[in-house]
Design an enzyme around this catalytic site. Structure first.
Site, PDB file in Angstrom:
ATOM      1  N   GLY A 162      45.470  -7.907 -30.077  1.00 29.31           N
ATOM      2  CA  GLY A 162      46.439  -9.001 -30.240  1.00 29.31           C
ATOM      3  C   GLY A 162      45.691 -10.291 -30.510  1.00 29.31           C
ATOM      4  N   PRO A 187      48.801  -0.129 -36.411  1.00 30.39           N
ATOM      5  CG  PRO A 187      48.283   1.206 -38.236  1.00 30.39           C
ATOM      6  CD  PRO A 187      49.345   0.974 -37.221  1.00 30.39           C
ATOM      7  CG  HIS A 292      43.030 -14.128 -13.495  1.00 29.90           C
ATOM      8  ND1 HIS A 292      44.155 -13.381 -13.201  1.00 29.90           N
ATOM      9  CD2 HIS A 292      43.198 -14.550 -14.781  1.00 29.90           C
ATOM     10  CE1 HIS A 292      44.961 -13.370 -14.250  1.00 29.90           C
ATOM     11  NE2 HIS A 292      44.391 -14.079 -15.218  1.00 29.90           N
TER      12      HIS A 292
HETATM   13  P1  NDP Z   1      49.232 -10.386 -27.526  1.00 32.29           P
HETATM   14  O1  NDP Z   1      50.670 -10.091 -27.304  1.00 32.29           O
HETATM   15  O2  NDP Z   1      48.830 -11.114 -28.748  1.00 32.29           O
HETATM   16  O3  NDP Z   1      48.377  -9.051 -27.442  1.00 32.29           O
HETATM   17  C1  NDP Z   1      48.709  -8.019 -26.594  1.00 32.29           C
HETATM   18  C2  NDP Z   1      48.216  -6.768 -27.219  1.00 32.29           C
HETATM   19  O4  NDP Z   1      48.483  -5.700 -26.305  1.00 32.29           O
HETATM   20  C3  NDP Z   1      48.908  -6.419 -28.537  1.00 32.29           C
HETATM   21  O5  NDP Z   1      47.944  -6.279 -29.532  1.00 32.29           O
HETATM   22  C4  NDP Z   1      49.568  -5.093 -28.240  1.00 32.29           C
HETATM   23  O6  NDP Z   1      49.435  -4.194 -29.306  1.00 32.29           O
HETATM   24  C5  NDP Z   1      48.728  -4.579 -27.105  1.00 32.29           C
HETATM   25  N1  NDP Z   1      49.412  -3.484 -26.438  1.00 32.29           N
HETATM   26  C6  NDP Z   1      50.652  -3.443 -25.939  1.00 32.29           C
HETATM   27  N2  NDP Z   1      50.921  -2.212 -25.475  1.00 32.29           N
HETATM   28  C7  NDP Z   1      49.805  -1.483 -25.699  1.00 32.29           C
HETATM   29  C8  NDP Z   1      49.451  -0.140 -25.458  1.00 32.29           C
HETATM   30  N3  NDP Z   1      50.312   0.704 -24.892  1.00 32.29           N
HETATM   31  N4  NDP Z   1      48.218   0.282 -25.824  1.00 32.29           N
HETATM   32  C9  NDP Z   1      47.342  -0.562 -26.393  1.00 32.29           C
HETATM   33  N5  NDP Z   1      47.634  -1.850 -26.651  1.00 32.29           N
HETATM   34  C10 NDP Z   1      48.841  -2.294 -26.310  1.00 32.29           C
HETATM   35  O7  NDP Z   1      48.768 -11.186 -26.220  1.00 32.29           O
HETATM   36  P2  NDP Z   1      47.450 -12.049 -25.993  1.00 32.29           P
HETATM   37  O8  NDP Z   1      46.344 -11.465 -26.782  1.00 32.29           O
HETATM   38  O9  NDP Z   1      47.753 -13.480 -26.156  1.00 32.29           O
HETATM   39  O10 NDP Z   1      47.211 -11.767 -24.428  1.00 32.29           O
HETATM   40  C11 NDP Z   1      46.972 -10.453 -23.979  1.00 32.29           C
HETATM   41  C12 NDP Z   1      46.932 -10.393 -22.480  1.00 32.29           C
HETATM   42  O11 NDP Z   1      45.731 -10.978 -21.993  1.00 32.29           O
HETATM   43  C13 NDP Z   1      48.029 -11.163 -21.737  1.00 32.29           C
HETATM   44  O12 NDP Z   1      49.218 -10.419 -21.690  1.00 32.29           O
HETATM   45  C14 NDP Z   1      47.420 -11.362 -20.373  1.00 32.29           C
HETATM   46  O13 NDP Z   1      47.761 -10.274 -19.546  1.00 32.29           O
HETATM   47  C15 NDP Z   1      45.919 -11.334 -20.633  1.00 32.29           C
HETATM   48  N6  NDP Z   1      45.294 -12.644 -20.446  1.00 32.29           N
HETATM   49  C16 NDP Z   1      44.320 -12.759 -19.486  1.00 32.29           C
HETATM   50  C17 NDP Z   1      43.662 -13.939 -19.306  1.00 32.29           C
HETATM   51  C18 NDP Z   1      42.609 -14.077 -18.277  1.00 32.29           C
HETATM   52  O14 NDP Z   1      42.465 -15.167 -17.733  1.00 32.29           O
HETATM   53  N7  NDP Z   1      41.858 -13.042 -17.985  1.00 32.29           N
HETATM   54  C19 NDP Z   1      43.985 -15.133 -20.107  1.00 32.29           C
HETATM   55  C20 NDP Z   1      45.029 -14.899 -21.077  1.00 32.29           C
HETATM   56  C21 NDP Z   1      45.643 -13.689 -21.225  1.00 32.29           C
HETATM   57  P3  NDP Z   1      50.595  -4.055 -30.413  1.00 32.29           P
HETATM   58  O15 NDP Z   1      50.617  -5.365 -31.091  1.00 32.29           O
HETATM   59  O16 NDP Z   1      50.142  -2.933 -31.239  1.00 32.29           O
HETATM   60  O17 NDP Z   1      51.844  -3.798 -29.655  1.00 32.29           O
HETATM   61  C1  DGY Z   2      47.474 -15.770 -18.717  1.00 31.82           C
HETATM   62  O1  DGY Z   2      47.754 -16.834 -19.289  1.00 31.82           O
HETATM   63  O2  DGY Z   2      48.186 -14.771 -18.766  1.00 31.82           O
HETATM   64  C2  DGY Z   2      46.169 -15.705 -17.983  1.00 31.82           C
HETATM   65  O3  DGY Z   2      46.039 -14.611 -17.191  1.00 31.82           O
HETATM   66  C3  DGY Z   2      45.770 -16.955 -17.300  1.00 31.82           C
HETATM   67  O4  DGY Z   2      45.572 -17.948 -18.246  1.00 31.82           O
END
Ligand code: NDP
Ligand code: DGY
Length: 327
Positions: A162, A187, A292
């Site tokens: 994502g 994809p 985190h």
């Molecule tokens: P996006 O919605 O852009 O990306 C999420 C991705 O998860 C998509 O590409 C989606 O794929 C994929 N996904 C969903 N279901 C599945 C599955 N069953 N198998 C494999 N992939 C899957 O969100 P972001 O990239 O903006 O954020 C992702 C996550 O990162 C957030 O939801 C949060 O939990 C976490 N996060 C953690 C942070 C931290 O501080 N550690 C900070 C920010 C975010 P598809 O498009 O193909 O459905």
């Molecule tokens: C989020 O935004 O989901 C993270 O986990 C913290 O920024």
């Protein structure tokens, strides 16, 4: 706006001042803030939200039917200071016609950068090295001491390409990564930019030297990284998770790390958070755990706070939100 007409907003934590300034300046909110850096106790959340028109919450607040019932029919908008929304009971929220704001994009770079830092720290054993310098374990330069794994010529597998997953891939490619595999629900055309190969999860897990989880937490991804998953990974491979702790079965991860099934793991997210200091994972040298901090740069948290405030105001006035979660 008279005091009687002001809209009640409950804010569940102290948030960066950028967002508070916006809320105060808008002049339409009767703000009630849980004025602490610690999470609001459940009973205070239920009390604080009663009659609120708007709720500004954090990822540590579980917003379920009980909270929505406690809020009552005034509640128009929930704005979370996070991109992840697994703490929100989305079906219940939708049923009640409440709008949701969140913070995509603005934290992508910070989180991707932290993921790369964690991957390098884990693969090159930085915390162990720092500890050895301090505890006198550094006796001399030794050919095989504190050796780890490098990215050059490696295969990296990203689970969930994502916003953040792609930003991680972009940053890793210049390290000399040979193959970039990814998996997800379908994809992604944007994968071309990083020469990403869309593969089944099984292939990704078996062929990657680095497995990076950056998917959202959903019923499908909950517990995805379990005994079977780790048993398919190479013994020399590194596991990194910066998505949500619940994607991983931590008992199975402990077993995989302590038995040598995989080389090392780096986690920015755990279950629970905080991870208890006596947790078995913290006894392992080959497990690096961070609290985190993916999005934790001053700038990013400030922008997240602004966006959260602007989402909330738009929800209160019934206008277009800068970042609305489509329910
Ligand atoms: P996006 O919605 O852009 O990306 C999420 C991705 O998860 C998509 O590409 C989606 O794929 C994929 N996904 C969903 N279901 C599945 C599955 N069953 N198998 C494999 N992939 C899957 O969100 P972001 O990239 O903006 O954020 C992702 C996550 O990162 C957030 O939801 C949060 O939990 C976490 N996060 C953690 C942070 C931290 O501080 N550690 C900070 C920010 C975010 P598809 O498009 O193909 O459905
Ligand atoms: C989020 O935004 O989901 C993270 O986990 C913290 O920024």
């Amino acid at each position: 706006m008279s005091v009687q007409q002001m809209l009640k907003v409950f804010v569940t934590r102290r948030i960066p001042q950028e967002g508070m300034k916006i809320l105060k300046k808008a002049g339409m909110c009767n703000l009630s803030v849980w004025d602490s850096d610690e999470p609001v106790p459940r009973a205070e959340l239920l009390k604080g939200v009663a009659g609120a028109h708007g709720l500004l919450c954090l990822l540590s607040d579980k917003i379920d039917a009980e909270v929505l019932n406690a809020a009552g029919p005034n509640l128009k908008v929930i704005s979370t200071l996070s991109v992840g929304f697994d703490h929100l009971a989305v079906d219940e929220i939708k049923k009640r016609g409440i709008r949701v704001g969140y913070t995509p994009d603005v934290l992508t770079d910070a989180t991707a950068e932290l993921t790369v830092a964690l991957l390098l720290a884990t693969a090159r054993r930085l915390p162990e090295g720092v500890e050895e310098v301090k505890n006198g374990g550094w006796s001399t330069w030794k050919p095989l001491w504190l050796c780890g794994y490098g990215l050059s010529d490696s295969t990296v597998g990203v689970i969930g390409l994502g916003r953040i997953g792609l930003a991680i891939a972009r940053r890793l490619k210049p390290f000399g990564v040979k193959r970039l595999l990814y998996t997800g629900r379908q994809p992604k055309p944007q994968a071309q930019e990083v020469d990403g190969e869309y593969v089944p999860l099984d292939t990704l897990v078996r062929e990657s030297d680095f497995v990076v989880v950056s998917s959202s937490l959903t019923p499908d991804t909950q517990g995805l990284c379990d005994k079977t998953f780790f048993s398919k990974m190479k013994k020399t491979s590194i596991f990194i998770n910066t998505s949500r702790g619940a994607v991983v079965n931590q008992e199975d991860l402990f077993e995989a790390l302590s038995s040598g099934q995989i080389a090392a793991a780096g986690l920015d997210v755990t279950t629970p958070e905080p991870l208890p200091t006596n947790h078995p994972l913290l006894t392992l040298k080959n497990c690096v755990v961070l609290p985190h901090i993916g999005s934790a740069t001053y700038f990013t948290r400030g922008v997240m706070s602004e966006l959260t405030a602007n989402n909330l105001l738009a929800g209160l006035t019934g206008s277009e939100m800068p970042s609305e979660l489509k329910l």
